[in-house]
Design an enzyme around this catalytic site. Structure first.
Site, PDB file in Angstrom:
ATOM      1  N   ILE A 269       0.866  -1.186   0.000  1.00 19.75           N
ATOM      2  CA  ILE A 269       0.000   0.000   0.000  1.00 19.75           C
ATOM      3  C   ILE A 269       0.901   1.235   0.000  1.00 19.75           C
ATOM      4  O   ILE A 269       1.964   1.228   0.628  1.00 19.75           O
ATOM      5  CB  ILE A 269      -0.981  -0.013   1.210  1.00 19.75           C
ATOM      6  CG1 ILE A 269      -1.961   1.155   1.149  1.00 19.75           C
ATOM      7  CG2 ILE A 269      -0.254  -0.056   2.543  1.00 19.75           C
ATOM      8  CD1 ILE A 269      -3.168   1.008   2.081  1.00 19.75           C
TER       9      ILE A 269
ATOM     10  N   TYR B  76       4.370 -17.595  14.625  1.00 16.12           N
ATOM     11  CA  TYR B  76       4.411 -16.299  15.302  1.00 16.12           C
ATOM     12  C   TYR B  76       5.850 -15.948  15.691  1.00 16.12           C
ATOM     13  O   TYR B  76       6.356 -14.883  15.333  1.00 16.12           O
ATOM     14  CB  TYR B  76       3.507 -16.368  16.529  1.00 16.12           C
ATOM     15  CG  TYR B  76       3.339 -15.069  17.290  1.00 16.12           C
ATOM     16  CD1 TYR B  76       2.521 -14.056  16.796  1.00 16.12           C
ATOM     17  CD2 TYR B  76       3.964 -14.866  18.517  1.00 16.12           C
ATOM     18  CE1 TYR B  76       2.348 -12.869  17.502  1.00 16.12           C
ATOM     19  CE2 TYR B  76       3.786 -13.688  19.224  1.00 16.12           C
ATOM     20  CZ  TYR B  76       2.979 -12.693  18.726  1.00 16.12           C
ATOM     21  OH  TYR B  76       2.813 -11.521  19.421  1.00 16.12           O
TER      22      TYR B  76
HETATM   23  P1  NAD Z   1      -4.750  -8.020  18.602  1.00 12.77           P
HETATM   24  O1  NAD Z   1      -4.956  -9.351  17.984  1.00 12.77           O
HETATM   25  O2  NAD Z   1      -5.802  -7.475  19.506  1.00 12.77           O
HETATM   26  O3  NAD Z   1      -4.468  -6.917  17.500  1.00 12.77           O
HETATM   27  C1  NAD Z   1      -3.878  -7.195  16.255  1.00 12.77           C
HETATM   28  C2  NAD Z   1      -4.600  -6.351  15.195  1.00 12.77           C
HETATM   29  O4  NAD Z   1      -3.974  -6.578  13.927  1.00 12.77           O
HETATM   30  C3  NAD Z   1      -6.072  -6.755  15.048  1.00 12.77           C
HETATM   31  O5  NAD Z   1      -6.866  -5.600  14.984  1.00 12.77           O
HETATM   32  C4  NAD Z   1      -6.099  -7.534  13.731  1.00 12.77           C
HETATM   33  O6  NAD Z   1      -7.363  -7.498  13.103  1.00 12.77           O
HETATM   34  C5  NAD Z   1      -5.001  -6.823  12.961  1.00 12.77           C
HETATM   35  N1  NAD Z   1      -4.414  -7.638  11.901  1.00 12.77           N
HETATM   36  C6  NAD Z   1      -3.989  -8.924  11.994  1.00 12.77           C
HETATM   37  N2  NAD Z   1      -3.504  -9.322  10.812  1.00 12.77           N
HETATM   38  C7  NAD Z   1      -3.627  -8.277   9.957  1.00 12.77           C
HETATM   39  C8  NAD Z   1      -3.315  -8.066   8.584  1.00 12.77           C
HETATM   40  N3  NAD Z   1      -2.758  -9.044   7.848  1.00 12.77           N
HETATM   41  N4  NAD Z   1      -3.583  -6.866   8.024  1.00 12.77           N
HETATM   42  C9  NAD Z   1      -4.158  -5.879   8.754  1.00 12.77           C
HETATM   43  N5  NAD Z   1      -4.476  -6.016  10.065  1.00 12.77           N
HETATM   44  C10 NAD Z   1      -4.215  -7.196  10.655  1.00 12.77           C
HETATM   45  O7  NAD Z   1      -3.347  -8.109  19.365  1.00 12.77           O
HETATM   46  P2  NAD Z   1      -2.628  -7.052  20.304  1.00 12.77           P
HETATM   47  O8  NAD Z   1      -2.463  -7.660  21.632  1.00 12.77           O
HETATM   48  O9  NAD Z   1      -3.246  -5.718  20.173  1.00 12.77           O
HETATM   49  O10 NAD Z   1      -1.180  -7.039  19.626  1.00 12.77           O
HETATM   50  C11 NAD Z   1      -0.782  -5.996  18.742  1.00 12.77           C
HETATM   51  C12 NAD Z   1       0.653  -6.231  18.309  1.00 12.77           C
HETATM   52  O11 NAD Z   1       1.511  -6.278  19.460  1.00 12.77           O
HETATM   53  C13 NAD Z   1       0.853  -7.555  17.575  1.00 12.77           C
HETATM   54  O12 NAD Z   1       1.791  -7.360  16.536  1.00 12.77           O
HETATM   55  C14 NAD Z   1       1.436  -8.458  18.616  1.00 12.77           C
HETATM   56  O13 NAD Z   1       2.251  -9.456  18.068  1.00 12.77           O
HETATM   57  C15 NAD Z   1       2.244  -7.483  19.468  1.00 12.77           C
HETATM   58  N6  NAD Z   1       2.402  -7.987  20.842  1.00 12.77           N
HETATM   59  C16 NAD Z   1       1.363  -7.990  21.727  1.00 12.77           C
HETATM   60  C17 NAD Z   1       1.553  -8.500  23.002  1.00 12.77           C
HETATM   61  C18 NAD Z   1       0.454  -8.509  24.034  1.00 12.77           C
HETATM   62  O14 NAD Z   1       0.663  -9.042  25.138  1.00 12.77           O
HETATM   63  N7  NAD Z   1      -0.690  -7.938  23.822  1.00 12.77           N
HETATM   64  C19 NAD Z   1       2.798  -9.009  23.371  1.00 12.77           C
HETATM   65  C20 NAD Z   1       3.816  -9.017  22.431  1.00 12.77           C
HETATM   66  C21 NAD Z   1       3.626  -8.483  21.180  1.00 12.77           C
END
Ligand code: NAD
Ligand code: UDP
Length: 312
Positions: free
Chosen positions: A64, A146
């Site tokens: 994009i 992952y």
């Molecule tokens: P979440 O699943 O609530 O949010 C992820 C978001 O990304 C969702 O809105 C989903 O719809 C969107 N998404 C997924 N694949 C996509 C794609 N191909 N194109 C567009 N959008 C897409 O998870 P979160 O807890 O909010 O995590 C957010 C980020 O932080 C992630 O990358 C995750 O790996 C990282 N993270 C989170 C944690 C945690 O404890 N919450 C820990 C380590 C890393």
């Protein structure tokens, strides 16, 4: 002066929706991309009336073209049950998503922050994990889509920095929780709270002796923004998490106590490759970002329980 244009991929998810809200509060012009794989419209519904909030439904595995000043790349499902439900898509979201967002940064000169994870350490051989530890990751297990996806994304970030001088930031996020998690997210804090509120049994995997360290969402958002805004070029990943450890059995007891009920525990098998201990060394974040979590587990759980009371 014109507003800073900030792209948040995965902006309708748990962390992303808090980040969009905070960036709008700080006066940024926010562009949110999401494909709603795990994100929800409810998380960002109140933002649609803000003229400085724009939303594009887009899968980040497709390229994009956008003009922005900063990019937070969060698009990837984070809960094991979701990221394991379509592992090939998880690898694509991490690897192609990193390439597509890095290409925007390369072309526009935008700063770009990768939401990496403690999961890059795998099942760590050290009790406390610092950024210099290379990890102990199974490359072919059910968590690998992952773990290895996020590791490859880190590689791409550092290669785009070395090869094209892209302004990168890499946050290794440890377990984070709070309002706006999905009730059916499947991660431990939301599971325990929803189970306790709806009076079911709490599902404890394995013996419950495995350890995690839980960071409340407001602390994490503060850390992510500090990392992005930090002008010392930190060409190292930075751990962001709460360094206070707790085992899952104690977490179940704490949640039951705060909900005010005696809840039965149902023991279920430990999932494959479930890490035994996660606890961040946050010395780098303290030193360079002057950051450390402020919210105790009890304070954060109370706010999270109050949120789930309104939706379950
Ligand atoms: P979440 O699943 O609530 O949010 C992820 C978001 O990304 C969702 O809105 C989903 O719809 C969107 N998404 C997924 N694949 C996509 C794609 N191909 N194109 C567009 N959008 C897409 O998870 P979160 O807890 O909010 O995590 C957010 C980020 O932080 C992630 O990358 C995750 O790996 C990282 N993270 C989170 C944690 C945690 O404890 N919450 C820990 C380590 C890393
Ligand atoms: N867990 C549990 N019961 C649940 C959900 C998770 O005992 O209902 C355990 C899981 O086995 C892991 C820890 O809680 O040891 C944290 O799991 P989560 O999925 O939240 O995140 P992870 O750190 O494993 O990615």
């Amino acid at each position: 002066m014109s507003k800073k244009r900030v792209l948040v991929t995965g902006g309708a998810g748990f962390i992303g929706s808090h980040l969009c809200r905070k960036l709008l509060e700080k006066g940024c012009d926010v562009l949110c991309i999401d494909n709603f794989f795990t994100g929800r419209k409810e998380n960002i519904a109140e933002l649609f009336s803000n003229p400085y909030f724009e939303f594009i439904r887009h899968d980040i595995i497709e390229p994009i073209n956008l003009e922005v000043d900063e990019i937070y790349n969060l698009a990837c499902p984070a809960s094991p049950i979701y990221y394991q439900s379509d592992p090939v898509q998880t690898v694509k979201a991490n690897v192609l998503g990193a390439i597509n967002t890095l290409e925007i940064a390369k072309r526009t000169g935008a700063k770009i922050l990768q939401a990496s994870t403690s999961e890059v350490y795998g099942d760590p051989e050290h009790d406390v994990q610092s950024e210099s530890y290379w990890g102990n990751v199974n490359p072919i297990g059910i968590r690998s889509c992952y773990d290895e996806g996020k590791r490859c994304a880190e590689t791409l970030f550092f290669d785009y920095f070395r090869e094209y001088d892209v302004k990168i930031r890499v946050a290794r996020i440890f377990n984070t929780y709070g309002p706006y998690m999905r009730p059916d997210d499947g991660r431990v804090v939301s599971n325990f709270i929803v189970q306790a509120l709806t009076n079911n049994k709490i599902t404890l995997y394995g013996t419950g002796q495995q350890i995690r360290s839980f960071c409340f969402i407001s602390d994490l958002i503060d850390g992510l923004i500090r990392l992005m805004e930090n002008d010392i070029a930190l060409h190292t990943p930075v751990n962001l998490g709460n360094p206070t450890p707790i085992n899952m059995k104690s977490l179940a007891e704490t949640v039951s106590g705060l909900v005010g009920k005696t809840i039965d525990v149902e023991y279920l098998p430990l999932p494959q490759d479930d890490p035994k201990k996660r606890q961040p060394d946050i010395s780098l974040a303290k030193k360079f970002l002057d950051w450390q979590p402020k919210i105790s587990l009890e304070q954060g759980l109370i706010q999270t329980i109050n949120y789930f009371k309104t939706i379950v």
